[in-house]
Design an enzyme around this catalytic site. Structure first.
Site, mmCIF file in Angstrom:
data_model
loop_
_atom_site.group_PDB
_atom_site.id
_atom_site.type_symbol
_atom_site.label_atom_id
_atom_site.label_comp_id
_atom_site.label_asym_id
_atom_site.label_seq_id
_atom_site.Cartn_x
_atom_site.Cartn_y
_atom_site.Cartn_z
ATOM 1 N N CYS A 260 0.831 -1.217 0.000
ATOM 2 C CA CYS A 260 0.000 0.000 0.000
ATOM 3 C C CYS A 260 0.859 1.259 0.000
ATOM 4 O O CYS A 260 0.942 1.952 -1.003
ATOM 5 C CB CYS A 260 -0.945 -0.014 1.196
ATOM 6 S SG CYS A 260 -2.227 -1.266 1.027
ATOM 7 N N LEU A 261 1.533 1.539 1.133
ATOM 8 C CA LEU A 261 2.233 2.827 1.229
ATOM 9 C C LEU A 261 3.354 2.996 0.205
ATOM 10 O O LEU A 261 3.497 4.086 -0.352
ATOM 11 C CB LEU A 261 2.773 3.046 2.656
ATOM 12 C CG LEU A 261 1.717 3.211 3.748
ATOM 13 C CD1 LEU A 261 2.296 3.957 4.945
ATOM 14 C CD2 LEU A 261 0.474 3.921 3.256
#
Ligand SMILES: NC(=O)c1ccc[n+]([C@@H]2O[C@H](COP(=O)([O-])OP(=O)(O)OC[C@H]3O[C@@H](n4cnc5c(N)ncnc54)[C@H](O)[C@@H]3O)[C@@H](O)[C@H]2O)c1
Length: 416
Positions: A260-261
């Site tokens: 995700c990040l």
């Protein structure tokens, strides 16, 4: 009984499939990876959020099966796409989404609903998925079938928030699609949040992850400065967190990992650059700072060893945790591996302990974080603060411990 197809049976697709079985659907979990399908059919979920016994019960109910065979999509009422959306050399790679949409298209019937859940840039559902479904089916999105986007907010390993309690943002390409997508998720979660278009829903997900990415970068940079200023950043964060409004605590760490990040904010900056010719400076700065953190941690280990008169080459360094996240076993793009690799390149004898990560995922000597390993290591780096580690023992016995998570105290513990 209504038939649901979930394309992609990984961290996101499998929990959805299990929840839908519970809600009364007959579910086909379609995955292109034969090994993954074999594992699922043998009752091994392989992810934290689905227990093996839950998967087995779903298999035993005959209302769930996993397959690589697209023909089992025949006659579906709802299909959800949960395939990876990685970056390829910094650019969004929607190859999996393309192929998932193309696979579903021939089985699409009038009145059916397709939902994209994979994280992606605004416009994907309407500009990429809709045409592929239309071409492969001969139907028209909107008049003939429903299409929408609903971002997934799962947080693997989170004991407080679960699939059905996390509010679900839903969207459709027209009012009827929004109604169909909302009605589907209303059966699975406690609360749906309708928005006006797939683009808004797509941006919502990127906003959430970019917000986190930028704030993590802020405290990471602060942590590096605070260390040089001789101020305890953790104490300052704890004190700031007592403010009941206008502040939200984020904690520094050894770098960001997972899918995700390190990835999602770049979908946003890529779109802004491509469509507007502008750079999304917050995202680029956050990438820069967060990407640098593993190197910073390695630098701190080298300096700490040096203070004790030891070169890093030839020193034994024990890395605790290579999963990117506490109490999970996902080591994809995790900072722990980057730290271990850099230390090994510098000549350290690197050992790794992570009770959650399978041996095959780690190209280092895997050990247990027991008393012998802790006392034998010239340096110990706590990278992922799994609950399974014995923090009292590590803090007491470690000869030199770099704590990147503020979990330890002891005579030889240094904090990030
Ligand atoms: N993991 C999370 O915590 C999380 C949270 C929110 C959103 N997301 C997003 O959800 C999406 C899926 O992520 P994930 O973590 O579940 O990925 P994953 O890698 O765990 O699972 C994806 C599965 O899709 C399969 N697959 C790939 N292409 C396929 C195709 N064409 N047809 C059938 N199967 C195919 C793969 O074999 C794999 O098993 C991504 O866009 C991700 O960014 C993930």
């Amino acid at each position: 009984m209504e038939k649901l197809v979930v394309v992609g049976q990984g961290y996101v697709g499998l929990p959805l499939a299990m929840r839908a079985v519970d809600a009364g659907f007959t579910v086909v979990g379609l995955d292109s990876d034969e090994l993954r399908v074999k594992e699922l059919l043998a009752g091994h979920a392989g992810i934290e959020d689905v227990a093996d016994h839950v998967l087995q019960a779903a298999l035993d109910s005959w209302r769930y099966t996993a397959t690589t065979d697209p023909a089992l999509c025949s006659g579906f009422d709802v299909a959800v796409i949960d395939v990876p959306t990685p970056l390829a050399e910094g650019v969004p790679d929607l190859g999996h989404v393309r192929s998932a949409a193309a696979t579903l298209a021939p089985w699409l019937r009038p009145g059916a609903t397709v939902v994209l859940e994979s994280t992606t840039y605004p416009g994907t559902t309407e500009e990429l998925v809709a045409p592929l479904l239309e071409q492969g089916s001969g139907l028209v999105a909107g008049p003939d079938f429903h299409l929408g986007y609903s971002p997934e907010r799962l947080d693997p390993g989170n004991a407080e928030w679960h699939f059905h309690t996390i509010p679900k943002v839903v969207s459709g390409i027209d009012p009827a699609s929004l109604q169909a997508v909302g009605a589907f998720f209303d059966r699975l979660v406690e609360r749906t949040v309708p928005v006006s278009s797939p683009r808004v829903a797509e941006l919502t997900k990127l906003l959430e992850n970019t917000f986190r990415h930028v704030n993590v970068a802020l405290v990471n940079e602060l942590a590096m400065f605070a260390a040089d200023l001789g101020v305890d950043v953790w104490e300052a964060i704890g004190a700031a967190s007592t403010k009941p409004f206008g502040y939200m605590p984020f904690t520094p760490g050894p770098g960001v990992g997972g899918h995700c990040l390190p990835i999602d904010p770049s979908y946003l900056s890529w779109t802004v650059r491509r469509r507007l010719g502008r750079s999304f400076r917050f995202v680029e700065l956050a990438n820069d700072i967060n990407d640098h953190m593993p190197d910073y941690v390695v630098g701190r280990v080298v300096l700490a060893l040096n203070r004790g008169g030891r070169p890093v080459a030839g020193s034994t360094v024990l890395v605790l945790g290579v999963a990117y996240k506490r109490n999970t076993g996902d080591a994809r793009t995790a900072p722990g591996l980057a730290i271990a690799e850099s230390l090994a390149r510098l000549g350290a004898d690197v050992r790794v302990a992570d009770p959650h990560v399978p041996l095959v995922d780690v190209p280092f000597t895997m050990v247990e974080a027991n008393l012998a390993e802790i006392t034998e290591a010239d340096a110990v780096v706590l990278v992922t603060d799994h609950d399974a580690f014995d923090y009292t023992m590590i803090g007491r016995e470690g000869r030199l411990v770099l704590d990147t998570r503020n979990r330890l105290s002891g005579p030889n513990v240094e904090k990030l």
